[in-house]
Structures are given as structure tokens and as C-alpha cells.
Scaffold this active site. Structure first.
Site, PDB file in Angstrom:
ATOM      1  N   ASP A 455       0.831  -1.207   0.000  1.00 54.38           N
ATOM      2  CA  ASP A 455       0.000   0.000   0.000  1.00 54.38           C
ATOM      3  C   ASP A 455       0.862   1.254   0.000  1.00 54.38           C
ATOM      4  O   ASP A 455       0.578   2.219  -0.688  1.00 54.38           O
ATOM      5  CB  ASP A 455      -0.942  -0.004   1.212  1.00 54.38           C
ATOM      6  CG  ASP A 455      -0.208  -0.177   2.542  1.00 54.38           C
ATOM      7  OD1 ASP A 455       0.909  -0.730   2.552  1.00 54.38           O
ATOM      8  OD2 ASP A 455      -0.756   0.243   3.579  1.00 54.38           O
ATOM      9  N   ARG A 459       5.024   4.220   6.311  1.00 58.69           N
ATOM     10  CA  ARG A 459       4.544   4.104   7.697  1.00 58.69           C
ATOM     11  C   ARG A 459       4.575   2.653   8.160  1.00 58.69           C
ATOM     12  O   ARG A 459       5.052   1.768   7.441  1.00 58.69           O
ATOM     13  CB  ARG A 459       3.153   4.714   7.824  1.00 58.69           C
ATOM     14  CG  ARG A 459       2.081   3.950   7.095  1.00 58.69           C
ATOM     15  CD  ARG A 459       0.703   4.528   7.392  1.00 58.69           C
ATOM     16  NE  ARG A 459      -0.312   3.828   6.650  1.00 58.69           N
ATOM     17  CZ  ARG A 459      -1.198   4.421   5.851  1.00 58.69           C
ATOM     18  NH1 ARG A 459      -1.184   5.728   5.697  1.00 58.69           N
ATOM     19  NH2 ARG A 459      -2.095   3.701   5.223  1.00 58.69           N
ATOM     20  N   ASP A 460       4.066   2.426   9.369  1.00 60.56           N
ATOM     21  CA  ASP A 460       4.132   1.087   9.959  1.00 60.56           C
ATOM     22  C   ASP A 460       3.058   0.195   9.326  1.00 60.56           C
ATOM     23  O   ASP A 460       2.130  -0.238   9.975  1.00 60.56           O
ATOM     24  CB  ASP A 460       3.947   1.170  11.487  1.00 60.56           C
ATOM     25  CG  ASP A 460       2.724   1.978  11.875  1.00 60.56           C
ATOM     26  OD1 ASP A 460       1.993   2.448  10.967  1.00 60.56           O
ATOM     27  OD2 ASP A 460       2.494   2.152  13.076  1.00 60.56           O
ATOM     28  N   GLU A 461       3.236  -0.049   8.040  1.00 60.48           N
ATOM     29  CA  GLU A 461       2.255  -0.843   7.313  1.00 60.48           C
ATOM     30  C   GLU A 461       3.012  -1.600   6.214  1.00 60.48           C
ATOM     31  O   GLU A 461       3.494  -2.679   6.451  1.00 60.48           O
ATOM     32  CB  GLU A 461       1.158   0.073   6.761  1.00 60.48           C
ATOM     33  CG  GLU A 461      -0.121  -0.672   6.541  1.00 60.48           C
ATOM     34  CD  GLU A 461      -1.381   0.159   6.775  1.00 60.48           C
ATOM     35  OE1 GLU A 461      -2.437  -0.365   6.484  1.00 60.48           O
ATOM     36  OE2 GLU A 461      -1.317   1.315   7.245  1.00 60.48           O
ATOM     37  N   GLU A 736      -2.214   8.939  -0.908  1.00 61.02           N
ATOM     38  CA  GLU A 736      -3.265   8.046  -0.421  1.00 61.02           C
ATOM     39  C   GLU A 736      -4.614   8.756  -0.399  1.00 61.02           C
ATOM     40  O   GLU A 736      -5.628   8.205  -0.822  1.00 61.02           O
ATOM     41  CB  GLU A 736      -2.914   7.595   1.001  1.00 61.02           C
ATOM     42  CG  GLU A 736      -3.997   6.772   1.658  1.00 61.02           C
ATOM     43  CD  GLU A 736      -3.549   6.170   2.968  1.00 61.02           C
ATOM     44  OE1 GLU A 736      -2.700   6.793   3.636  1.00 61.02           O
ATOM     45  OE2 GLU A 736      -4.028   5.068   3.317  1.00 61.02           O
ATOM     46  N   HIS A 757       0.917   6.134  -2.418  1.00 62.31           N
ATOM     47  CA  HIS A 757      -0.076   5.057  -2.490  1.00 62.31           C
ATOM     48  C   HIS A 757      -0.512   4.986  -3.949  1.00 62.31           C
ATOM     49  O   HIS A 757      -1.020   5.964  -4.477  1.00 62.31           O
ATOM     50  CB  HIS A 757      -1.294   5.470  -1.656  1.00 62.31           C
ATOM     51  CG  HIS A 757      -1.525   4.682  -0.419  1.00 62.31           C
ATOM     52  ND1 HIS A 757      -0.692   4.748   0.672  1.00 62.31           N
ATOM     53  CD2 HIS A 757      -2.533   3.827  -0.073  1.00 62.31           C
ATOM     54  CE1 HIS A 757      -1.182   3.972   1.624  1.00 62.31           C
ATOM     55  NE2 HIS A 757      -2.297   3.388   1.194  1.00 62.31           N
TER      56      HIS A 757
HETATM   57  C1  BGC Z   1      -4.067   0.901   3.661  1.00 59.59           C
HETATM   58  C2  BGC Z   1      -4.914   0.879   2.422  1.00 59.59           C
HETATM   59  C3  BGC Z   1      -5.800  -0.320   2.567  1.00 59.59           C
HETATM   60  C4  BGC Z   1      -6.743   0.016   3.687  1.00 59.59           C
HETATM   61  C5  BGC Z   1      -7.885  -0.913   3.896  1.00 59.59           C
HETATM   62  C6  BGC Z   1      -4.995   1.191   4.797  1.00 59.59           C
HETATM   63  O1  BGC Z   1      -4.374   1.342   5.996  1.00 59.59           O
HETATM   64  O2  BGC Z   1      -2.998   1.773   3.573  1.00 59.59           O
HETATM   65  O3  BGC Z   1      -4.376   1.252   1.266  1.00 59.59           O
HETATM   66  O4  BGC Z   1      -6.342  -0.829   1.436  1.00 59.59           O
HETATM   67  O5  BGC Z   1      -6.029   0.269   4.871  1.00 59.59           O
HETATM   68  O6  BGC Z   1      -8.330  -1.005   5.202  1.00 59.59           O
END
Ligand code: BGC
Length: 873
Positions: A455, A459-461, A736, A757
Site C-alpha cells: 500500500d 509508515r508502519d504498514e 493516499e 499510495h
Molecule cells: C491501507 C490501504 C488499505 C486500507 C484498507 C490502509 O491502511 O494503507 O491502502 O487498502 O487500509 O483497510
């Protein structure tokens, strides 16, 4: 015939077929230098110089392996020649090497070794370890291969030299199902006599922290480990194997702490000279511990590794209002810094990263808990160069603290890292902001195709969100050859789906206790739509074949959910995520009914599955799923479309779905729906009113509704929310949120605000297909439709796409009332051309370059006189 050449012979989806995991690798090629209209009539493949005889066929893609199945380590050179309608054969192509990897679990004799005496690590983030072993090489040897992987991330050195150029190998897969190993040709790195193999090893995704809301550590286990097996082939035919085992030794590395989100801490005073060279004194090193591993999960990569693909110099070094030293690289990227520094031993330089500035300082709040700080402590011996090894950041700006002396542009570079895919798609036009937007889409793809489709990179993802790639896949497949990378990720998707009970919202899946194990539309539909897109764009039937069970399981599950009503009207949904009217903290609160969205996607996936079944020869299933799709469409129509063509949710997303997914069928209904969509788009001042679901479709829907001009006005809008808003705000990637930077210049306060994003960049597919006018009309672009639809005041536009057959180039230009179209097609590709303003007239073109000139006025201008000839030349 004389000029014909066969080039770019490709093995599966790989540019480098070393260590391939397929025993019968398929072969594809491109033909150049052919006369216009040339077509292949036969081909011949030679293995190790011996031809297999001509095969009558027009096909040049994914041709079956002509010999016996490859055994592990088997190596051959492959050449191709072709015959054409005008005779033949062509000369043989340059040979391309194919070498099988370790195809059977029993090929692995090395043991996985851990640097730690007991599982668990120390604290988070953990330090990285060094491991080393020595071995003897006799002469003469002919080749040496290193097969390796890790529980964690690793980098190898052989006799003091780095092996390969990979970053963060083995990357991230669903490790319990699939762990990729790498194959390196290390022949040149070995010498007769004593040799040493060294490894850097750290937690990576295996044991390090991953995920939002605190995330999790130890997702795949508590023990990091290294597995390396070096095989030496001698001239006399013997093979000697040297691998990781209990004889290896380990020591702490100069990386005293490292995490994906935290960054890397490196103390150069802890470097041990010569540690990966033979003869190093390892008496103070500790023994390693052998740990079990499952060789059954080891697989060869089907795409390229992550590598350093570009380095950027600072465009500006300046002092912030708070007195900090800031560097602007002019481009938001995923990667890291490389510094060249001189200073006293023990002095520490700190590197902080951010995508944006806020009040003139680094804007780090959007990083949430991914603090992204690297530190380097100097050894104090002249010129020192350093780049972190096991971390990456999403950034455009850096703050550099503690720099000894004055920082200059020669001292620091930004190193861009991502999966080393081949670029295949380009677009340009007379509209500077539109071109920059397209460039931003490319950069967001580069920032998020880091081994898996993520995504965001900062960040923490950084998770493989299925919905994001579902909407972006058509654009991705145009811009880069991502077939190998995405087909690997799809195998993880299928494995996770089976274990988890549905398609998770991100893959690889980690349970963070936030998302239920429930099917979620749009996200889960990636199981069907991504393989379908890859098939459509790359023409590889095997991807459909491999994914078919996963595609079907998804649709079957949704069908059970929907039951007799055929409406998917219950359960958890994310819907038209990030509709600009949704509150910043509740991005799922879109105006379009989530069940309308879910049911629309149900129909779409059932429909694509039916088509896939038909192509794969599963006729009964093709009938079953097309009937299912029909029932879902009927149910959708009753529930969500009024007899006159109004949608239950009076939103652009609902109309776009209805029109583009074939859910509004009657002519009068479609016309009414199209008019209503246009009314809504106009009433909103041609600003965006769609989220993840509607955004990639709305321009297509406006085009189908005959409102091309409105589609252009939406595309070229610069007021917030719009695609170009981020461009005029100086964005260098796709954001995003429509308003990741608010119109007053502040950063959006939502705690989910990324500047990188790709999802909302999915409109680039419309730019390629409609503005420039190139779309596939048969799998792999074997046939294309060329139908540019000029508008928006554009004076010219051009696109190039390196299809599997070669480059298709389309460019158009308007000079006053003359429209000129220039099309170049490679051998093997035919085109149907539909010229703007003359939609009823279709031209068929074969390979070669074609130019057409004709009078033209855009739709909103005066209509052309009836009698205008369609073509002037
Ligand atoms: C992500 C998105 C994702 C979404 C869905 C987000 O935190 O960055 O791109 O699809 O959550 O919950």
C-alpha cells in the site's frame, strides 16, 4: 527475410533464468527487422545448438520446452529461429542460458543455522549477526553455484566480495507455505585453495516487527536462520558441496539494531576486517546452532529480486527554521541514503527520513510508529561510505544530524530500491501537469513494488493490501513487466486463502486482531481480477491455470454468502474506501452503499471466472459461472437500479460500476444512467467524488456515456479533490488521500496519510487506453485496439508499450483541424484502429509504421460535415 532477427528470448517471465524452478520452462521471443505485415509461420528452438525441427505456428509466446524435463542444476543454452510468410529461416538468435535450480527438497543437504544460542532475539529491534564458514577448492573447477535463503533477511560475501546485488533477499512471502531461495553464479568469486563464505543476517519480516497498531514480532517464528549451499563443479565431472552446518561460527555485526520501520543503527568501530575472507582468526567467534527447516517450502523466484535501481543527488541542502540540516532529493522514493563521510572515531551521524515537510521541518507524524532513523557511528579512518543494509524508508527529505563539517551534495545520495522489473510503458502529452501525474504514478509503483505490491512504503504498514493492487493491476501491468512478481504474490494469496478461509485483506497475512476472517469485496476480488489482468496483459495462460482454484473458491464463497438473493448484503465491507466526503478518520464511510459495491464486484468476479473457465476448457463451469453472473446482475438490477436507470446510491461510483461492470443493460437505462453520471460530475464542478472503487472507473464510464469532455475535465482538474491537485501542490508521487496535503498547506490530520499510495493512480489505465488510445484486444497484446480520443485541449499525446511481442507505439498530434496518428506495430501484432470523430470506420493494420491524417474537431466543437472523407492519407 534477410533482415529478420529473433531477439529477447525469454524463459518464463525471467530475464535471467539462473536457478529456475520450472522443469519445463516455456520460451518466448520477439522478432525485429521484419517487413510491414510480416507474420511468423513456423519456429524452431535449438537446445545446446541442436535444433528440434521446425514447428508450424504463428505463436511466439510461452512455447513449450522442447526437450525432456530439466533435472536440478541442468543447464542448457536456447536459441530460436523463425520462418515468415516471406520465407526463412531467420538467423538463430543469440543463445540464452537456462539453468534449473534445486527442484527437489532432497537436493538440499545444507542445514539451517542460527546465530543465537536460543530462539527469541534480544530486544526489538534486534541486532544483525555475522556468520562464516571456510572450505577448500581444488583446481580446475568449471562452475560454482550458491543456493541460499534465510529465515530473516540476509546478504552474503564470498572472499570479501558481496554476492549478487539483491536487497532484502529472500523478500517477503507467506513463509510457512513458500520461502524463496536465491541462486548465484559465484564462479568468479572463488579461488583455488581456502575460501570463506560470510553472511549478514537479520530479522526482516520473519521475526521483526510488522503491521499497524503496534504490529507484531515473531510472526513466523522466534529463530532466524541462514541456509546456504555452495556447489562446486570440477572439470572431471565431480561435484563438491559446502553448506551451512554446525562448523560455522558467528559474531555480532556492526549493525547493533535494525528494523524495517525503526531503521538501522551501525557502529563502524565494530567492523572486523577480513571476516568474510579465508584465514580470519575466528577464535573469539561463537559456534552456531543448527535448527530444523522444511525444505518442502523452498521455491525458486518467478520474478526479479529487489535491487538498487537508481541513485538521486540532493536538489537542495538547507537549514530548517529550527536550525536542522535538511536535504531535498526532489522525488519521493522508497529506498535509503548512502553517505560518504570523514570524521573522528565514535562520532555518530543520524539520518531521519520523511516524505514531506510540515512548517519547514520533517513531517514525520504520518509515519506513525515507523520512526525511520538510521545512525552511523564512524570508525574514524578517512573516507567512510555507508548505506543501511536491512531497512528501507519512504522519503523525499532527510534530516542529517551530527554531520562533521559542512554537508555537500557529494556526501549524500538517495538510493532507490525496488523489484528490478523491466520498464514497459510510457506516456507523454502536451499537458505538463498530466505528464507529471503520470510520472507520479510510475514513482508510486516503484515505491510500492518492493518484492510484493504494498500500500505504501513509509509508515508502519507496507503490507500487500489486496484491494490496492486489485484496482492498480491494469496500470502496473502496462508500466512494468510485473508478471513474475505478481504471479509469485498470487501464489501466496492462494496459500493464505486456503489456510485463512477467505482471501485476506492483505497478503502475506498477519493476524493483527483488527480485521475479521470474513470475505471483503473489492479486496478479496483481487483473487480473480489480478490473475485475469495478468492473463489479459501478458497472455500467460498458466497464471490462470494456477490461480483457478483460488479464483473459484473466492466466487463460491461469495455465492454462499449471498445465498438465494444473489445480493451480497451482509458482513464486513470497506466499500468505496476514501470517498473524499468520508470523514478523515472513517475512510470507509463512503456515500455509495457498501452492498451495492459488493454485489457489483460479485457479478464482475463471477463473470471473469466464467471466462477463465471457458478459456481453460472447463465448459460446465463456464456455463455455471456465467449463469451465476447473470443472476447476480439481475438481482443487482432489481435491488439497485430503477427501471428508468437511476441508481439506489446516487453517486458517481454507483453509476461507474453500473455502466462499466455491465450491470445496467437496457439501452434507455444506460443512457439515463450515463446522463445522471454526467450531471453528478458537473454538479460537483468536475472534482473527484469517488474512492478506491469508483476512481479507476469513472473516466471510462464517462467515455462510455459519450461524455469524453467531462472525463477530460475531471482528469485535468487541479482543484481539490482531483488527480492533478497533488501535482500542483508539488507532489511527486500519488497520494493516499485526495487531500493528503490540505488546501491550506497543512498535512491531513488523519492518522492514515501517506504520500505514496498507487491505488488512486489507477486512472492511468484510462490515460493509456483512451487518451493515448492503446488497449489490448487479445491476450498479451497479440491484437490491439488503437482508438485515441483526443480532448482536454491536448495538442498531442503518445504512448509506448513493450508488449510481449515488441514495442507498440502510438502518437497523435492535432495541428489546427488536422489530426495525425502515427502507429508502429511489431511483428506478430495486428491492430484495429478507430479514429476520433469517425468511430464507425475501422481500419485493420499489420506490423510496421502507419500514418493517418484526417480533419478533426473535438466532440464539443462543431460537428464535422457529413461528407468528410474518413481518411486523407
Ligand atoms: C491501507 C490501504 C488499505 C486500507 C484498507 C490502509 O491502511 O494503507 O491502502 O487498502 O487500509 O483497510
Amino acid at each position: 527475410m534477410a533482415a529478420i532477427r529473433v531477439g529477447i528470448v525469454r524463459i518464463e517471465h525471467l530475464r535471467e533464468a539462473l536457478g529456475i524452478g520450472v522443469a519445463r520452462p516455456r520460451i518466448s521471443w520477439q522478432v525485429t527487422g521484419a517487413e510491414p505485415g510480416w507474420a511468423q509461420s513456423a519456429y524452431e528452438i535449438a537446445v545446446d545448438g541442436t535444433g528440434t525441427g521446425p514447428v508450424e505456428s504463428e505463436e511466439s509466446q510461452f512455447r513449450p520446452w522442447p526437450g525432456a524435463a530439466l533435472a536440478s542444476r541442468e543447464r542448457h543454452s536456447v536459441q530460436v529461429r523463425v520462418w515468415g510468410t516471406d520465407g526463412g529461416p531467420s538467423p538463430w538468435s543469440e543463445p540464452v542460458e537456462v539453468e534449473a535450480g534445486l527442484l527437489d527438497p532432497s537436493d538440499w543437504t545444507a542445514e539451517m543455522i542460527s546465530p543465537e544460542q536460543e530462539p527469541g532475539g534480544t530486544a526489538q529491534p534486534d541486532p544483525a549477526a555475522l556468520l562464516r564458514g571456510e572450505f577448500t577448492v581444488r583446481a580446475p573447477f568449471t562452475r560454482a553455484r550458491l543456493y541460499s535463503t534465510a529465515q530473516g533477511v540476509y546478504e552474503l560475501e564470498l572472499n570479501g566480495r558481496t554476492v549478487g546485488a539483491d536487497v532484502l533477499s529472500p523478500g517477503w512471502t507467506s513463509y510457512s507455505h513458500r520461502l524463496r531461495y536465491q541462486t548465484y553464479d559465484v564462479t568468479e568469486l572463488l579461488a583455488e585453495g581456502r575460501n570463506a563464505l560470510g553472511a549478514w543476517l537479520s530479522d526482516g519480516w520473519f521475526r521483526g516487527r510488522i503491521g499497524f497498531e503496534g504490529g507484531r514480532t515473531h510472526v513466523y517464528g522466534a529463530e532466524i536462520g541462514l541456509l546456504a549451499q555452495l556447489e562446486l563443479h570440477y572439470a572431471d565431472g565431480t561435484v563438491e558441496t559446502f553448506g551451512t552446518d554446525a562448523s560455522w561460527r558467528t559474531a555480532p555485526s556492526p549493525i547493533t539494531a535494525v528494523g524495517a520501520y525503526e531503521g538501522e543503527t551501525y557502529d563502524a568501530r565494530l567492523e572486523q576486517d577480513g571476516w568474510s575472507a579465508p584465514g580470519f582468526d575466528e577464535t573469539r567467534w561463537q559456534p552456531v546452532r543448527t535448527i530444523g527447516h522444511d525444505a518442502g517450502v523452498l521455491v525458486a523466484p518467478s520474478g526479479p529480486p529487489v535491487r538498487r535501481t537508481e541513485t538521486l543527488r540532493p536538489v537542495k541542502i538547507f537549514t530548517s527554521p529550527a536550525g536542522e540540516t535538511l536535504v531535498d532529493f526532489g522525488q519521493n522514493i522508497a529506498g535509503r541514503l548512502r553517505i560518504t563521510v570523514r570524521g573522528p572515531a565514535g562520532h555518530t551521524v543520524t539520518l531521519r527520513h520523511a516524505e514531506v515537510l510540515e512548517d519547514g521541518e520533517l513531517g514525520v507524524r504520518p509515519l506513525r510508529s515507523a520512526i525511520s532513523v538510521d545512525t552511523y557511528t564512524l570508525r574514524g579512518e578517512g573516507r567512510e561510505q555507508w548505506e543501511p543494509r536491512f531497512t528501507m524508508h519512504g522519503f523525499r527529505y532527510a534530516q542529517i544530524d551530527g554531520w562533521p563539517g559542512e554537508l555537500t551534495a557529494d556526501d549524500v545520495q538517495a538510493v532507490v530500491c525496488h523489484t528490478d522489473m523491466e520498464r514497459t510503458g510510457w506516456f507523454s502529452s502536451s499537458h505538463a501537469e498530466l505528464d507529471r501525474f503520470h510520472e507520479n504514478v510510475v514513482w508510486s509503483m516503484r515505491g510500492n513494488f518492493v518484492d510484493l505490491p504494498t500500500d505504501c512504503p513509509q509508515r508502519d504498514e507496507r503490507l500487500g493490501w489486496t484491494g490496492d493492487i486489485q484496482v492498480f493491476a491494469p496500470t502496473a501491468a502496462y508500466l512494468y513487466d510485473c508478471a513474475g512478481m505478481l504471479s509469485s504474490w498470487l501464489e501466496d494469496l492462494a496459500a493464505e486463502q486456503e489456510q485463512f478461509g477467505t482471501v485476506p485483506v492483505y497478503v502475506p497475512w498477519i493476524d493483527l486482531g483488527v480485521f475479521p476472517a470474513e470475505p471483503t469485496a473489492v479486496w478479496g476480488d483481487a483473487a480473480v481480477i489480478v490473475p485475469w489482468t495478468l492473463y489479459e496483459r501478458f497472455g500467460d495462460l498458466d497464471i490462470l491455470r494456477r490461480q483457478y482454484a483460488s479464483m473459484r473458491a473466492w466466487v463460491d464463497q461469495v455465492a454462499v454468502r449471498a445465498g438465494g438473493s444473489h445480493l451480497w448484503d451482509s458482513g464486513f465491507q470497506l466499500g468505496d474506501w476514501l470517498d473524499p466526503t468520508a470523514p478523515p478518520e472513517r475512510p470507509e464511510e463512503a456515500r455509495t452503499d457498501v452492498h451495492l459495491v459488493a454485489t457489483a464486484y460479485f457479478a464482475r468476479s463471477a463473470d471473469l471466472l466464467a471466462q477463465a473457465a471457458g478459456i481453460l476448457g472447463r465448459d460446465a463451469e463456464a456455463v455455471h459461472y456465467s449463469q451465476l453472473a447473470e443472476r447476480v446482475r439481475a438481482a443487482f438490477s432489481v435491488e439497485f437500479v430503477s427501471p428508468s436507470g437511476r441508481m439506489a446510491s446516487d453517486t458517481p461510483t454507483a453509476y461507474a460500476l453500473g455502466l462499466e461492470f455491465g450491470l445496467i443493460t437496457g439501452d434507455a437505462q444506460r443512457a439515463r444512467a450515463g446522463r445522471r453520471l454526467v450531471e453528478l460530475v458537473r454538479a460537483n464542478g468536475h472534482r473527484i467524488a469517488t474512492g478506491f472503487v469508483g476512481t479507476p472507473l469513472v473516466c471510462d464510464a464517462l467515455t462510455s456515456a459519450g461524455a469524453l469532455d467531462d472525463a477530460f475535465r475531471l482528469l485535468l482538474q487541479t482543484e481539490c479533490p482531483s488527480w492533478l491537485y497533488a501535482v500542483v501542490q508539488g507532489g511527486t508521487t500519488v497520494w493516499e488521500r485526495w487531500d493528503s496535503v490540505l488546501p491550506d498547506g497543512r498535512i491531513n490530520p488523519g492518522d492514515m496519510t501517506s504520500f505514496n499510495h498507487y491505488a488512486l493512480g489507477g486512472v492511468a489505465d484510462w490515460i493509456h487506453q483512451t487518451v493515448a488510445g492503446l488497449r489490448p484486444a487479445a491476450p498479451g497484446y497479440r491484437k490491439v485496439t488503437i482508438a485515441p480520443r483526443p480532448g482536454g485541449g491536448l495538442a498531442h499525446a503518445a504512448t509506448s508499450h513493450r508488449t510481449p511481442y515488441g514495442v507498440v507505439d502510438v502518437r497523435w498530434e492535432r495541428v489546427r483541424e488536422v489530426f495525425e496518428l502515427k502507429v508502429t506495430l511489431p511483428p506478430g501484432v495486428t491492430a484495429t484502429v478507430s479514429l476520433p470523430g469517425h468511430e464507425g470506420v475501422e481500419l485493420e493494420l499489420g506490423s510496421g509504421t502507419h500514418v493517418h491524417r484526417m480533419p478533426f474537431r473535438a466532440a464539443h466543437e462543431d460537428p464535422l460535415p457529413e461528407a468528410t472523407p474518413a481518411l486523407l492519407g
